[in-house]
Design an enzyme around this catalytic site. Structure first.
Site, short mmCIF file in Angstrom:
data_model
loop_
_atom_site.label_atom_id
_atom_site.label_comp_id
_atom_site.label_asym_id
_atom_site.label_seq_id
_atom_site.Cartn_x
_atom_site.Cartn_y
_atom_site.Cartn_z
N LYS A 93 -3.42 -29.83 -1.25
CA LYS A 93 -4.09 -28.67 -1.38
C LYS A 93 -4.85 -28.09 -0.46
O LYS A 93 -5.65 -28.65 0.32
CB LYS A 93 -5.18 -28.79 -2.64
N GLN A 114 -9.92 -30.24 5.11
CA GLN A 114 -9.61 -30.11 3.74
C GLN A 114 -9.51 -31.27 3.01
O GLN A 114 -10.16 -31.49 1.88
CB GLN A 114 -8.25 -29.37 3.60
N LYS A 117 -13.47 -32.12 2.30
CA LYS A 117 -13.91 -31.22 1.44
C LYS A 117 -13.22 -31.48 -0.10
O LYS A 117 -14.25 -31.58 -0.75
CB LYS A 117 -13.46 -29.87 1.89
N LYS A 129 -3.07 -27.82 4.63
CA LYS A 129 -3.29 -26.37 5.18
C LYS A 129 -2.04 -25.66 5.47
O LYS A 129 -1.24 -26.44 6.27
CB LYS A 129 -4.21 -26.40 6.15
N GLY A 168 -5.16 -18.97 -0.74
CA GLY A 168 -5.51 -18.17 0.54
C GLY A 168 -6.52 -18.78 1.37
O GLY A 168 -7.09 -19.91 1.42
N ASP A 169 -6.43 -17.98 2.49
CA ASP A 169 -7.64 -18.21 3.48
C ASP A 169 -7.65 -16.85 4.45
O ASP A 169 -7.26 -15.93 3.79
CB ASP A 169 -7.23 -19.44 4.46
N THR A 213 -15.91 -18.89 -3.05
CA THR A 213 -16.56 -19.59 -1.68
C THR A 213 -17.75 -19.17 -1.56
O THR A 213 -18.49 -19.78 -1.23
CB THR A 213 -15.52 -19.32 -0.70
N ASN A 244 -13.72 -12.19 2.59
CA ASN A 244 -13.74 -12.52 1.11
C ASN A 244 -15.05 -13.50 1.07
O ASN A 244 -15.99 -13.33 0.07
CB ASN A 244 -12.68 -13.46 0.46
N SER A 381 -10.27 -23.23 -7.38
CA SER A 381 -8.68 -23.44 -7.22
C SER A 381 -8.19 -24.51 -8.09
O SER A 381 -7.30 -24.43 -8.91
CB SER A 381 -8.01 -23.74 -5.86
N1 GLU Z 1 -9.00 -21.82 2.16
C1 GLU Z 1 -10.22 -22.22 1.41
C2 GLU Z 1 -10.80 -23.52 1.96
O1 GLU Z 1 -11.01 -23.20 3.15
C3 GLU Z 1 -9.68 -22.42 -0.33
C4 GLU Z 1 -8.40 -23.42 -0.22
C5 GLU Z 1 -7.69 -23.70 -1.58
O2 GLU Z 1 -8.27 -22.75 -2.44
O3 GLU Z 1 -6.86 -24.39 -1.87
O4 GLU Z 1 -11.05 -24.51 1.36
#
Ligand code: GLU
Length: 449
Positions: A93, A114, A117, A129, A168-169, A213, A244, A381
């Protein structure tokens, strides 16, 4: 290696050697390893099973060609990436980033971060990612759509609601997720809502995902303040970026009684002493897709545009770097410390350089790393995936309440684990250790895979 436990030096050296030139990835690995010394002392089983070495090697890395036709009929070629880093806790994810700076080292640093996190959220999501060196700036809607369709024409075979769930990112918002989802649906002939998150509200998206976020980062700072019997009331805040994360961080700071006096983009920053007008900012950035200098025009004299200078020269109590990696240098950190800033929380991924982080620690500035402070996006998410799996949708209030609770839990577990490992108040150590232990336990349980 300075600051590393002897048993972790070899691991870091191996990572640097096997991933030559990927400096952001090295930086992200080094930062996590600096916190893990006391953990390997206490848990020899992690070393025996090479858990840390395995964590540093992605399960799968996909690199592909993305050909597309621009509006003039010229063929354009970009490079697409998906790094599936770790699936011990759930499907891979993590977001997709479309930005000209994207290369394998950026995707790997983001994918590595990630893992921890997502682990910290306590939700069933692994880490990954992806992205492309495609630059959406100045591209028409039709070009963005053709690019997204071409990108998904390769990506679709690697993802799925139980396999890998992109979102997204930077450079990827609801518009791009829409084009990607449309193409996935067309190729697979499946309305598989749970394959992507960050969807629009009429086609499987979740309330609060857009805001999550930025809101989450502010909820995290609110927890830090609360732990010190303080609040946002009257606090002067600087938020870098104007995408965002920044927009919704500013909105929530204002809702909690603070005042955000500056935000930025790559051309410079705006200073608005009465507080950034969030409606004007949203119109400029979300509707017109304009530059931050357009904000000043729309504010007709109330705000000032400062071109080409660091936003961190603006004095503040709280700083929320929410633009991009390594945007806060050692010199910026010195400016912040000198002006009396007490809390720095990362809305972006790894915006503070190692020099800045070190200076904050020495000066007693509370530092909240992105893997904890910006986890609200991916947490929401995961809430979107839950709603998709049950074909349900929750109200804004209910979803926001869950987000606030998750951020509170992340905050508390960072503090508890930092205490347990002899580093009270150290959010970075707490986030790295708490994130690591959950994923490491799962990896041990799943055997050598
Ligand atoms: N890009 C965001 C992050 O850095 C969200 C990732 C997601 O929702 O999967 O955590």
């Amino acid at each position: 290696m300075s600051g590393l436990h002897p048993s972790l030096c070899d691991i870091y050296e191996e990572v640097a050697r096997r991933n030559a030139g990927e400096k952001e990835f090295h930086q992200a690995v080094f930062e996590v390893l600096t916190s893990l010394g006391p953990v390997v002392d206490k848990h020899p089983e992690f070393a025996d099973n090479a858990v840390i070495r395995r964590l540093c090697e992605p399960e799968r890395q996909i690199i592909f060609r993305v050909p597309w036709l621009d509006d003039s009929g010229t063929v354009q070629i970009n490079r697409g990436f998906r790094v599936e880093f770790n699936s011990a806790l759930g499907p891979f994810k993590g977001g997709l980033r479309f930005h000209p700076s994207v290369y394998l080292g950026i995707v790997k640093f983001l994918g590595f971060e990630q893992i921890f996190k997502n682990s910290l959220t306590g939700l069933p999501i692994g880490g990954g990612k992806g992205g492309s060196d495609f630059d959406p700036k100045g591209r028409s809607d039709a070009e963005v759509m053709r690019f997204c369709q071409s990108f998904m024409t390769e990506l679709y075979r690697h993802i799925g609601e139980y396999t890998d769930v992109p979102a997204g990112d930077i450079g990827v918002g609801t518009r791009e997720i829409g084009y990607l989802f449309g193409q996935y649906k067309r190729i697979t002939n499946r309305y598989e809502s749970g394959v992507l998150t960050g969807k629009g509200l009429t086609w499987g998206g979740s309330q609060v995902r857009t805001e999550a976020t930025g809101y989450g980062t502010v909820f995290f700072v609110d927890e830090i303040l609360r732990a010190a019997r303080d609040s946002f009331d009257g606090k002067r805040v600087v938020v870098s970026g104007s995408g965002n994360v920044a927009i919704y961080a500013i909105e929530k700071v204002h809702a909690l009684g603070g005042i955000v006096v500056a935000c930025s983009d790559s051309s410079g920053y705006v200073l608005d002493e009465k507080g950034i007008d969030i409606d004007v900012l949203k119109d400029v950035k979300e509707v017109q897709r304009g530059r931050i200098s357009d904000y000043v025009e729309a504010r007709a004299g109330a705000a000032q545009f400062v071109e080409g200078r660091s936003i961190w020269e603006v004095p503040c109590d709280i700083a929320l770097p929410s633009a991009t990696q390594n945007e806060v240098s050692g010199a910026d950190a010195e400016l912040l410390i000198k002006s009396g800033c007490r809390i720095v929380a990362e809305g972006a991924n790894m915006p503070c350089t190692p020099e800045a982080v070190k200076l904050f620690a020495e000066a007693g500035v509370t530092f909240a790393p992105g893997k904890a402070a910006n986890a609200g996006g991916v947490a929401t998410s995961a809430l979107e995936m839950q709603q998709n799996a049950s074909r349900d949708s929750w109200t804004f209030e209910d979803t926001e309440q869950r987000l606030a609770e998750i951020m509170g839990r992340i905050h508390d577990s960072c503090l508890t684990i930092a205490d347990e490992y002899g580093q009270p108040g150290n959010y970075m150590a707490g986030a790295n250790i708490a994130g690591f232990i959950r994923v490491a336990d799962a990896m041990l349980a799943l055997g050598l895979v």
